[in-house]
Write a protein that holds these residues in place. Structure first.
Motif, PDB file in Angstrom:
ATOM      1  N   ILE A 382      34.483 -74.548  -6.933  1.00 34.14           N
ATOM      2  CA  ILE A 382      35.044 -74.613  -5.574  1.00 34.14           C
ATOM      3  C   ILE A 382      36.297 -73.733  -5.508  1.00 34.14           C
ATOM      4  N   ASP A 383      37.103 -73.784  -6.558  1.00 30.19           N
ATOM      5  CA  ASP A 383      38.322 -72.972  -6.614  1.00 30.19           C
ATOM      6  C   ASP A 383      37.988 -71.484  -6.698  1.00 30.19           C
ATOM      7  N   LYS A 384      36.896 -71.168  -7.377  1.00 31.99           N
ATOM      8  CA  LYS A 384      36.476 -69.760  -7.447  1.00 31.99           C
ATOM      9  C   LYS A 384      36.062 -69.254  -6.057  1.00 31.99           C
ATOM     10  N   ILE A 385      35.386 -70.103  -5.292  1.00 32.95           N
ATOM     11  CA  ILE A 385      35.000 -69.710  -3.926  1.00 32.95           C
ATOM     12  C   ILE A 385      36.257 -69.551  -3.066  1.00 32.95           C
ATOM     13  N   LEU A 390      40.251 -65.949  -0.480  1.00 29.77           N
ATOM     14  CA  LEU A 390      41.621 -65.395  -0.426  1.00 29.77           C
ATOM     15  C   LEU A 390      41.584 -63.879  -0.541  1.00 29.77           C
ATOM     16  N   CYS A 391      40.721 -63.356  -1.431  1.00 31.61           N
ATOM     17  CA  CYS A 391      40.604 -61.914  -1.637  1.00 31.61           C
ATOM     18  C   CYS A 391      39.963 -61.230  -0.450  1.00 31.61           C
ATOM     19  N   ARG A 392      38.813 -61.762  -0.013  1.00 27.00           N
ATOM     20  CA  ARG A 392      38.086 -61.102   1.078  1.00 27.00           C
ATOM     21  C   ARG A 392      38.883 -61.046   2.365  1.00 27.00           C
ATOM     22  N   HIS A 393      39.721 -62.059   2.586  1.00 25.52           N
ATOM     23  CA  HIS A 393      40.447 -62.119   3.859  1.00 25.52           C
ATOM     24  C   HIS A 393      41.927 -61.785   3.707  1.00 25.52           C
ATOM     25  N   ASN A 394      42.280 -61.187   2.562  1.00 23.43           N
ATOM     26  CA  ASN A 394      43.689 -60.839   2.303  1.00 23.43           C
ATOM     27  C   ASN A 394      44.643 -61.951   2.721  1.00 23.43           C
ATOM     28  N   ALA A 395      44.343 -63.122   2.274  1.00 25.11           N
ATOM     29  CA  ALA A 395      45.097 -64.292   2.731  1.00 25.11           C
ATOM     30  C   ALA A 395      46.523 -64.294   2.203  1.00 25.11           C
ATOM     31  N   THR A 396      47.419 -64.845   3.006  1.00 21.47           N
ATOM     32  CA  THR A 396      48.814 -65.023   2.595  1.00 21.47           C
ATOM     33  C   THR A 396      49.247 -66.438   2.972  1.00 21.47           C
ATOM     34  N   SER A 397      50.335 -66.884   2.380  1.00 21.12           N
ATOM     35  CA  SER A 397      50.767 -68.278   2.610  1.00 21.12           C
ATOM     36  C   SER A 397      51.028 -68.599   4.076  1.00 21.12           C
ATOM     37  N   ASP A 398      51.381 -67.571   4.868  1.00 26.49           N
ATOM     38  CA  ASP A 398      51.671 -67.901   6.267  1.00 26.49           C
ATOM     39  C   ASP A 398      50.415 -68.222   7.080  1.00 26.49           C
ATOM     40  N   MET A 399      49.238 -68.098   6.461  1.00 28.57           N
ATOM     41  CA  MET A 399      48.012 -68.535   7.146  1.00 28.57           C
ATOM     42  C   MET A 399      47.848 -70.052   7.066  1.00 28.57           C
ATOM     43  N   TYR A 400      48.678 -70.687   6.269  1.00 30.47           N
ATOM     44  CA  TYR A 400      48.561 -72.140   6.140  1.00 30.47           C
ATOM     45  C   TYR A 400      49.111 -72.791   7.406  1.00 30.47           C
ATOM     46  N   PRO A 401      48.304 -73.574   8.122  1.00 27.07           N
ATOM     47  CA  PRO A 401      48.713 -74.057   9.453  1.00 27.07           C
ATOM     48  C   PRO A 401      49.613 -75.301   9.447  1.00 27.07           C
ATOM     49  N   ARG A 428      47.694 -68.558  -2.429  1.00 21.50           N
ATOM     50  CA  ARG A 428      48.014 -67.280  -3.065  1.00 21.50           C
ATOM     51  C   ARG A 428      47.011 -67.067  -4.186  1.00 21.50           C
ATOM     52  N   ASN A 429      46.843 -65.806  -4.552  1.00 19.71           N
ATOM     53  CA  ASN A 429      45.815 -65.491  -5.543  1.00 19.71           C
ATOM     54  C   ASN A 429      46.055 -66.126  -6.907  1.00 19.71           C
ATOM     55  N   ALA A 430      44.951 -66.378  -7.586  1.00 21.19           N
ATOM     56  CA  ALA A 430      44.987 -67.079  -8.872  1.00 21.19           C
ATOM     57  C   ALA A 430      45.846 -66.378  -9.916  1.00 21.19           C
ATOM     58  N   THR A 431      45.925 -65.041  -9.861  1.00 19.85           N
ATOM     59  CA  THR A 431      46.726 -64.341 -10.863  1.00 19.85           C
ATOM     60  C   THR A 431      48.196 -64.763 -10.798  1.00 19.85           C
ATOM     61  N   ASN A 432      48.634 -65.240  -9.618  1.00 22.70           N
ATOM     62  CA  ASN A 432      49.993 -65.787  -9.521  1.00 22.70           C
ATOM     63  C   ASN A 432      50.165 -67.043 -10.370  1.00 22.70           C
ATOM     64  N   PHE A 433      49.054 -67.656 -10.714  1.00 21.70           N
ATOM     65  CA  PHE A 433      49.085 -68.888 -11.489  1.00 21.70           C
ATOM     66  C   PHE A 433      48.553 -68.665 -12.904  1.00 21.70           C
ATOM     67  N   GLY A 434      48.409 -67.392 -13.277  1.00 20.94           N
ATOM     68  CA  GLY A 434      48.062 -67.080 -14.663  1.00 20.94           C
ATOM     69  C   GLY A 434      46.599 -67.193 -15.020  1.00 20.94           C
ATOM     70  N   TYR A 435      45.713 -67.062 -14.046  1.00 19.27           N
ATOM     71  CA  TYR A 435      44.289 -67.073 -14.397  1.00 19.27           C
ATOM     72  C   TYR A 435      43.492 -66.235 -13.414  1.00 19.27           C
ATOM     73  N   SER A 436      42.253 -65.933 -13.831  1.00 16.53           N
ATOM     74  CA  SER A 436      41.321 -65.243 -12.943  1.00 16.53           C
ATOM     75  C   SER A 436      39.914 -65.764 -13.256  1.00 16.53           C
ATOM     76  N   TYR A 437      38.927 -65.270 -12.520  1.00 17.91           N
ATOM     77  CA  TYR A 437      37.546 -65.717 -12.724  1.00 17.91           C
ATOM     78  C   TYR A 437      36.648 -64.586 -13.171  1.00 17.91           C
ATOM     79  N   SER A 438      35.709 -64.910 -14.047  1.00 12.85           N
ATOM     80  CA  SER A 438      34.695 -63.926 -14.429  1.00 12.85           C
ATOM     81  C   SER A 438      33.751 -63.720 -13.245  1.00 12.85           C
ATOM     82  N   LYS A 439      33.103 -62.568 -13.249  1.00 12.70           N
ATOM     83  CA  LYS A 439      32.071 -62.306 -12.246  1.00 12.70           C
ATOM     84  C   LYS A 439      30.767 -62.879 -12.801  1.00 12.70           C
ATOM     85  N   TYR A 440      30.034 -63.586 -11.966  1.00 20.85           N
ATOM     86  CA  TYR A 440      28.801 -64.224 -12.431  1.00 20.85           C
ATOM     87  C   TYR A 440      27.851 -64.309 -11.248  1.00 20.85           C
TER      88      TYR A 440
END
Ligand SMILES: *[C@@H]1O[C@H](CO)[C@@H](O)[C@H](O)[C@H]1NC(C)=O
Ligand SMILES: *[C@@H]1O[C@H](CO)[C@@H](O)[C@H](O)[C@H]1NC(C)=O
Ligand SMILES: *[C@@H]1O[C@H](CO)[C@@H](O)[C@H](O)[C@H]1NC(C)=O
Length: 443
Positions: A382-385, A390-401, A428-440
């Motif tokens: 779920i977190d990977k989705i 976040l990536c596809r929509h260039n999301a930023t924290s100010d989108m949080y309502p 914010r993107n996962a790399t800010n939290f020290g992780y990323s996801y493999s492509k699968y």
């Protein structure tokens, strides 16, 4: 498709769970101060420049008229328990600023390491066995840092009882505590809680997984440890419900005695709130064994598909009014699974919810579902989705309502993590939290 993520690295302290053992004495409750002495002898490691003891949580809470009628210890977290908490500087983090932000290691927290979360079937046999043994270690090792609140009259802090718990059980308890129903005008309201049915859902679970991942890194000294995920898209049935993976089950739903988690028991099996924050946490005999019945309920015998995930990702708005399980055309509500991801309107159990219900047993009772380690793999996906969105929509924290779900305002602390981490800062993107996801499987 290659998705490029563009993001800003903002300064934020990552946090840890609760309750810190050091902050559960009658003295700390009387003074409402949770600024433990770090090993240099100063509160929050202030002499070493790790942080400081601040008078109150700097973030302001969002208190709508509706919220003021709630009578709940978790509201405006952690105000009910503490006025003073540690604020950590730079790469330092933790309830006493003795730990590092996620992704940082070393005494000075100056070593950065980004771990890669992989699909569990991508792990080598050795990596998979290591993961299971780490989980078992976390399930059997008492947490030195945290205890869990399990009973007491919430209007009288002197009646609280805390109990030791293992590291995995602290993780499980955090989820349980966050989604206990809230007393609203004399009745329990099950349409709101601190982790679900509102915009906090994806970020709250991200923080929970980070807590467990970090605790396992600290426990094992394995800085490269990353939680795996289960990409259930296209699975005809629960392909990881075998003894080589998360375990087979019998017709009654109990896990095979030859599986890794056969003897795991669930903490917090009760649903009472008033007197029991986590019924049975002090008594092994009251704890139920894990159980699962994947695909048994004919109405929910199918896992979400590739197309369901694509339809979910297309919704541009992170969340929409009324920011609840009734929100339409909302990415969050489609991901959480209260609406059909295709039309964004029809109510149904899909995506996240469907996987819980599909698996049956412990997983289908959402408050206690975190006891089953398959919860970790499901939520990691779920977190990977969420990360993909976040990536596809260039999301930023100010989108949080802004919204009036208790504890889910942008400036509010994600509840009950400790010390504070603002809900909006989790967008914010996962790399800010020290992780990323493999492509699968193409994602
Ligand atoms: C955090 O660690 C990085 C090294 O990875 C370092 O460059 C940076 O200065 C540190 N930040 C602070 C505020 O100390
Ligand atoms: C609270 O409950 C009372 C009695 O059940 C009811 O009369 C009142 O309208 C309720 N208030 C709100 C704001 O729901
Ligand atoms: C899933 O389906 C496959 C193929 O139909 C079957 O071999 C396998 O035993 C099933 N697994 C479970 C856990 O039901």
């Amino acid at each position: 498709m290659i998705v490029l993520c563009v993001f800003l690295v903002l300064c934020c302290n990552l946090v840890q769970g609760q309750f810190p053992r050091a902050c559960t004495t009658s003295v700390t409750f009387r003074s409402k101060s949770c600024c433990p002495l770090w090993k240099d002898g100063s509160p929050c490691g202030s002499n070493s420049g790790h942080g400081r003891c601040r008078d109150r949580v700097v973030f302001t809470s969002f208190a709508s008229g509706r919220q003021r009628q709630y009578d709940d210890d978790r509201l405006d977290w952690p105000k009910y328990y503490y006025d003073k908490t540690c604020e950590c500087f730079g790469n330092h983090s933790g309830y006493d600023c003795g730990d590092c932000r996620h992704g940082y290691f070393g005494d000075q927290c100056d070593r950065k390491n980004t771990v890669v979360r992989k699909e569990i079937r991508e792990l080598s046999l050795l990596e998979r066995k290591r993961f299971f043994s780490y989980l078992v270690l976390a399930k059997t090792t008492k947490s030195q840092d945290f205890v869990i609140l399990y009973t007491g009259d919430r209007h009288h802090k002197d009646t609280y009882k805390f109990v030791d718990a293992t590291i995995y059980d602290v993780f499980s308890w955090i989820h349980y505590y966050s989604m206990k129903t809230i007393l609203f005008n004399g009745t329990f309201d099950d349409t709101t809680n601190y982790a679900h049915q509102g915009p906090a859902f994806p970020g709250w679970h991200r923080l929970g997984l980070l807590f467990l991942e970090r605790q396992i890194q600290l426990l094992t000294g394995d800085e490269n440890f990353a939680l795996p995920y289960w990409d259930w898209r296209g699975d005809k049935n629960c392909s990881i419900c075998t003894n080589d993976f998360l375990g087979d089950n019998d017709v009654q739903g109990f896990l095979s005695p030859y599986s890794h988690f056969a003897f795991w028991k669930s903490i917090c099996s009760g649903y009472d709130y008033d007197e029991a924050y986590c019924l049975g946490a002090d008594d092994q005999n009251q704890m139920e064994k894990l159980h699962r019945k994947p695909g048994v309920d004919p109405d929910f015998a199918k896992l979400p598909t590739m197309q369901d995930v694509e339809e979910t990702l297309k919704w541009k708005d992170f969340d929409r009014r009324p920011y609840s399980r009734s929100a339409r055309r909302s990415f969050r509500n489609a991901l959480e699974g209260f609406i059909n991801p295709k039309d964004g309107v029809t109510r149904q159990n899909g995506m996240h919810n469907l996987v819980h219900i599909y698996l049956g047993g412990t997983m289908s009772e959402v408050p206690i579902s975190s006891n089953d380690p398959i919860f970790v793999l499901h939520h990691c996906f779920i977190d990977k989705i969420f990360e993909e969105w976040l990536c596809r929509h260039n999301a930023t924290s100010d989108m949080y309502p802004e919204n009036d779900q208790p504890g889910q305002g942008p400036e509010e602390c994600s509840t009950p993590y400790f010390p504070c981490y603002r809900n909006k800062d989790l967008l914010r993107n996962a790399t800010n939290f020290g992780y990323s996801y493999s492509k699968y499987q193409g994602m």
